[in-house]
Write an enzyme that holds these catalytic residues in place. Structure first.
Site, short mmCIF file in Angstrom:
data_model
loop_
_atom_site.label_atom_id
_atom_site.label_comp_id
_atom_site.label_asym_id
_atom_site.label_seq_id
_atom_site.Cartn_x
_atom_site.Cartn_y
_atom_site.Cartn_z
N ALA A 1 0.83 -1.21 0.00
CA ALA A 1 0.00 0.00 0.00
C ALA A 1 0.87 1.26 0.00
CB ALA A 1 -0.92 -0.01 1.22
N GLU A 2 2.01 1.19 0.70
CA GLU A 2 2.90 2.35 0.75
C GLU A 2 3.53 2.56 -0.63
OE1 GLU A 2 3.52 4.69 2.59
OE2 GLU A 2 5.58 5.39 2.22
N GLU B 1 25.38 -22.14 -11.78
CA GLU B 1 24.06 -21.48 -11.80
C GLU B 1 23.06 -22.44 -12.42
OE1 GLU B 1 24.69 -18.16 -14.53
OE2 GLU B 1 26.75 -18.22 -13.78
N LYS C 1 20.29 -23.45 -15.14
CA LYS C 1 20.07 -22.97 -16.51
C LYS C 1 18.57 -22.75 -16.69
CE LYS C 1 21.49 -23.80 -21.22
NZ LYS C 1 20.19 -23.51 -21.81
N ASP D 1 14.98 -21.93 -18.16
CA ASP D 1 14.40 -22.26 -19.45
C ASP D 1 13.58 -21.08 -19.93
OD1 ASP D 1 14.08 -23.87 -21.55
OD2 ASP D 1 12.78 -25.34 -20.58
N GLU E 1 18.56 -14.20 -18.80
CA GLU E 1 17.42 -14.98 -19.30
C GLU E 1 16.13 -14.33 -18.82
OE1 GLU E 1 18.71 -17.54 -20.94
OE2 GLU E 1 17.09 -18.99 -21.23
N TYR F 1 23.15 -13.32 -16.12
CA TYR F 1 24.20 -14.33 -15.94
C TYR F 1 25.54 -13.97 -16.56
CZ TYR F 1 22.36 -16.14 -20.41
OH TYR F 1 21.93 -16.28 -21.70
N LYS G 1 30.84 -22.46 -14.99
CA LYS G 1 31.77 -21.56 -15.68
C LYS G 1 33.05 -21.48 -14.86
CE LYS G 1 27.99 -18.80 -17.41
NZ LYS G 1 27.07 -17.73 -17.08
N LYS H 1 22.93 -30.91 -18.72
CA LYS H 1 21.48 -30.91 -18.92
C LYS H 1 20.78 -31.94 -18.02
CE LYS H 1 19.92 -28.60 -21.99
NZ LYS H 1 19.95 -28.32 -23.39
N CYS I 1 -21.07 -46.24 -22.55
CA CYS I 1 -20.04 -46.29 -21.53
C CYS I 1 -19.18 -47.56 -21.72
CB CYS I 1 -20.68 -46.29 -20.14
SG CYS I 1 -19.52 -46.63 -18.82
N CYS J 1 -20.13 -49.91 -18.44
CA CYS J 1 -21.45 -50.49 -18.18
C CYS J 1 -22.37 -50.50 -19.39
CB CYS J 1 -22.12 -49.76 -17.01
SG CYS J 1 -22.66 -48.11 -17.45
N CYS K 1 -21.31 -40.67 -18.35
CA CYS K 1 -22.06 -41.92 -18.46
C CYS K 1 -23.30 -41.76 -17.59
CB CYS K 1 -21.19 -43.07 -17.93
SG CYS K 1 -22.14 -44.49 -17.35
N CYS L 1 -23.25 -48.29 -12.84
CA CYS L 1 -21.98 -48.43 -13.57
C CYS L 1 -20.90 -48.79 -12.55
CB CYS L 1 -21.64 -47.11 -14.26
SG CYS L 1 -20.00 -47.09 -15.00
N1 5U1 Z 1 22.81 -19.52 -16.11
C1 5U1 Z 1 23.28 -19.36 -17.35
N2 5U1 Z 1 22.58 -19.60 -18.43
N3 5U1 Z 1 23.39 -19.31 -19.48
C2 5U1 Z 1 23.14 -19.38 -20.81
N4 5U1 Z 1 24.51 -18.91 -17.67
C3 5U1 Z 1 24.58 -18.88 -19.00
N5 5U1 Z 1 25.59 -18.50 -19.81
C4 5U1 Z 1 25.38 -18.54 -21.13
C5 5U1 Z 1 24.15 -18.98 -21.68
C6 5U1 Z 1 23.94 -19.02 -23.14
O1 5U1 Z 1 26.36 -18.19 -21.98
C7 5U1 Z 1 27.65 -17.89 -21.44
C8 5U1 Z 1 28.66 -18.31 -22.41
C9 5U1 Z 1 27.74 -16.46 -21.13
#
Ligand code: 5U1
Length: 783
Positions: free
Chosen positions: A32-33, A114, A116, A118, A174, A226, A291, A315, A409, A412, A439, A445
């Site tokens: 609210a603030e 870290e 990855k 999606d 990302e 990242y 890395k 992965k 059905c 039955c 059904c 049934c």
């Molecule tokens: N967490 C992370 N995802 N990701 C994707 N790090 C990271 N680094 C990436 C990519 C494509 O490329 C590095 C080579 C900077």
């Protein structure tokens, strides 16, 4: 303070609150603030438009949609990552890195780790600390300009905070849609007949590819950084993890799972730990990224084609795979719903082998245009049931077969009907075709009967101990049980013959069945298995209407006035009790001795005259019009006797509303319905003139809003009964003690929960004290 200074102060405060909330997840002021400061700034900028700057927190959403996307050439290419799919790949990666650096494999080489995410890789360019461009990765050399859209994302700073940032700084990361935002979006899309997204990554991509940034602003998107690209006119730390921490200080969100480990063992351990967390995380990840942490070492390692030698993505098993749809079979559920289930060529997806997937309903089949023989994409994310999300139409064979709902059905042989949905609007109730099929066989049934009995006996329903699925299967197939009432006619001798039943367990089950005859009304309502009526709705019905007799006859309009019951659920409840077969089963159960431990509404939920008028669905009369009519006429009789002339004297009533009321009064059927609703409001003590105070029911219960915890063993009553009593009195019952707990009921053997309650100074009742409290509220708790 001058206007400029006031505006600068507000922007600084809002940027800081935004940072604490979205980046650090640690807000220091209530919402609210924040809203108040935001409104203040908006107003000042409205009065002084010449002071608006593009980096103001009010300027996240642009006005006009773009005509198209322009291309962006990345000054420094956006790299991709090599992949590791197993431990051997990771070992080989570490070996290569160590060799290139001239280190022993056992040396303490640091890796930054870290998850990855999606989502979609993006680049954000800041000049003198101000965001000047956001772009997609594209092919790594050329992407699209999505500045207007990234500006709407709260975790993308419009201006960097703090100091020491380079004159030109490119931050990469990302953009993703958290799971909750994805599920909420798809739920809304399905409800409004729009196309849902296949997965959160497509949802993020689709949201960023909007020409109109107002649409992007409505999507739940986040950005985690990242890495960096261009760095001009400034210096960054010499280790990757420290660069990320520096970025966080300048205002960027980092993934909270960032860690630095040593050696390949540290990497593999991180991979295992994150893998275990994967399903609980609020966002989707498809692996983890390692890395080399030291930038000098990174430089030494360099690149092969477009991927750095110093990083790798390890992965997780894919959550989407392609397989063949072998067949579609139809299953019959507890309420008779006939639902399609996909039988698949077994495929390894999301870490398990999947051979069945849900297809939801026939609308979903039509939307996907899925046919038997198709290649389909199966998705299994987390613990949810695998789903078919897409058909690969290019691979469709010539003999692919359309999916049709069976006319009869599969269990039955009864007819299968399409469910009709009652849609109510101002022009009355209309029937439309639903997506579901049912059904009509009901308890004749076997599939429905079996599941109905399992549900009836279950822990949250009649709680009949010992009546598990296997026993129910036998009772139903031997035709010893044809309806829930038959359970109460079973003899121990009949049970003894069943597979896996000894004399003792037969008599124990008979005793448990007998004991279930005394039951809380809410449990009984839930046990009936009314479509869409879960535990909570059952409790609302029992507490609000107080007796089975009332619930049985309640009109849909009355039901929809109860807390959290909408017109659709009200319709289901009304239809259920309007059905002769269901009423016969209930009568039989009562004849077998089912009786309720609690009958009578604990307090009256009142409906005002204005609310009744609003529900009359008079065209031109909404909330305010209804209030004006109620204030003028004061009683339903007076309103139903109104003339055109008298309506014309109602203060500020529109001509449309007057005509609407006249149309309604001339319609004998509508008038009769309104009178019936009013009569029922009186019967149920819900009428505005009934005597109890005008409070809503749940609030008026004696323990409303109180949080109780039960712990230890109770000797004079079952824990589940104690819970029922507390729920009947309006309390919430939770499983753990916290500052929010109001009282702990502790029997012998209470352990850590009792200790915690004592530490937090929370009142504790022993069993005798609890029974005394119940008796003060008119409940005899001793069994
Ligand atoms: N967490 C992370 N995802 N990701 C994707 N790090 C990271 N680094 C990436 C990519 C494509 O490329 C590095 C080579 C900077």
């Amino acid at each position: 303070m001058s206007i400029d200074q006031e505006i600068a102060r507000l922007r600084e405060a809002l940027n800081l609150h935004n940072y604490r909330y979205y980046v650090l997840d640690d807000p220091t002021v209530p919402d609210a603030e924040y809203d108040r400061l935001f409104r203040q700034l908006k107003q000042l900028e409205k009065d002084h438009p010449e002071l608006i700057t593009p980096d103001s927190p009010t300027q996240r959403v642009g006005a006009a949609p773009l005509a198209g996307f322009t291309q962006v050439n990345h000054e420094m290419p956006m790299l991709s990552l090599g992949n590791a799919f197993n431990e051997e790949d990771m070992m080989a990666f570490h070996q290569r890195v160590s060799k290139e650096l001239g280190l022993a494999e056992s040396a303490d080489l640091e890796y930054a780790c870290e998850p990855k995410l999606d989502g979609i890789a993006v680049s954000l360019l800041y000049e003198e600390g101000v965001l000047v461009r956001g772009a997609t990765r594209g092919d790594g050399s050329t992407g699209e300009d999505i500045t207007h859209n990234v500006r709407t994302i709260a975790t993308v700073p419009l201006r960097l905070q703090g100091e020491g940032f380079p004159h030109r700084l490119e931050v990469r990361g990302e953009i993703y849609m958290p799971k909750s935002g994805f599920e909420a979006f798809n739920e809304r899309a399905r409800a409004s007949g729009e196309k849902p997204f296949v997965n959160p990554r497509n949802a993020a991509a689709g949201s960023l590819r909007q020409l109109d940034s107002r649409l992007t602003a409505q999507r739940s998107l986040e950005m985690c950084s990242y890495s960096v690209g261009i760095v001009e006119g400034g210096q960054l730390p010499a280790r990757h993890a420290d660069i990320l921490k520096q970025l966080q200080q300048w205002g960027f969100k980092l993934n909270h799972l960032l860690e630095v480990v040593t050696g390949v063992e540290g990497c593999l351990d991180y991979y295992r730990r994150i893998g275990e967390l994967r399903n609980q995380l609020p966002f989707e990840i498809d692996g983890v990224v390692f890395k080399v942490n030291d930038l000098v070492q990174q430089q030494k390692l360099g690149f092969i084609s477009r991927a750095p030698r110093w990083a790798i993505a390890h992965k997780f098993p894919a959550q989407e795979e392609m397989t063949l749809l072998r067949d579609v079979e139809f299953q019959v559920g507890r309420t008779g719903a006939v639902t399609p289930v996909a039988r698949l060529e077994p495929v390894f997806v999301g870490g398990v082998t999947v051979s069945n997937a849900t297809l939801h309903n026939m609308d979903e089949i039509a939307r996907l245009d899925v046919r038997v023989g198709d290649s389909v994409i199966v998705r299994r994310a987390g613990d949810v049931i695998p789903q078919i999300v897409k058909v690969v139409t290019e691979r469709r064979p010539a003999d692919a077969k359309l999916v049709e709902v069976p006319a009869h059905c599969p269990v039955c042989g009864s007819d299968v009907e399409r469910v009709q949905i009652v849609k109510r609007s101002k022009s009355g109730a209309q029937l439309t075709q639903g997506a579901a099929y049912r059904c009509v066989g009901r308890l004749s049934c076997q599939a429905q009967l079996q599941q109905a009995i399992i549900h009836f006996a279950s822990r949250k329903a009649m709680e009949i101990d010992g009546l598990g699925e296997k026993i129910v299967e036998q009772l139903v197939s031997l035709q010893l049980v044809r309806s829930p009432a038959d359970l109460y006619r079973l003899k121990a001798e009949q049970l003894k013959g069943l597979e896996g039943f000894a004399e003792l367990s037969a008599s124990n089950l008979c005793r448990a069945i007998e004991a279930s005859k005394q039951v809380a009304l809410a449990r009984f309502i839930y046990a009936l298995g009314i479509p869409d009526v879960g535990e909570e709705t059952a409790r609302v019905l029992a507490q609000s209407l107080g007796s089975l007799d009332h619930i049985k006859v309640a009109l849909p309009e009355i039901l929809s006035w109860l807390p959290d019951i909408g017109l659709e659920v009200a319709g289901e409840i009304h239809n259920f009790f309007n059905d002769d077969h269901n009423i016969r089963v209930i009568d039989e159960l009562q004849a077998e001795g089912i009786s309720f431990t609690d009958q009578s509404a604990m307090a009256g939920l009142k409906v005002t005259f204005a609310e009744l008028i609003e529900r009359m669905e008079i065209s031109g009369v909404a909330k305010v019009g209804a209030q004006r009519l109620a204030a003028h006429y004061k009683s339903l009789d007076a309103l139903l006797a109104a003339s055109f002339k008298s309506l014309d004297t109602v203060e500020k009533l529109s001509a449309r509303a007057i005509n609407g009321v006249m149309d309604c009064l001339e319609d004998a059927e509508r008038v009769a319905r309104i009178r019936a609703i009013e009569a029922q409001l009186r019967d149920f003590n819900m009428h505005w003139e009934s005597e109890q105070p005008a409070e809503t029911l749940i609030k008026a219960l004696p323990l409303a809003d109180k949080v109780y915890v039960l712990t230890g063993t109770l000797e004079q009553m079952a824990r589940s009964k104690a819970k029922d009593y507390l729920l009947q009195l309006g309390a919430k019952v939770t499983g753990s003690v916290s500052k929010k707990t109001d009282c702990v009921v502790a029997g012998p053997g209470a352990g850590s929960k009792l200790t915690k309650a004592q530490e937090l100074n929370i009142p504790v009742l022993d069993e005798a004290g609890f029974i005394e409290m119940l008796s003060e509220y008119g409940i005899d708790g001793v069994e």
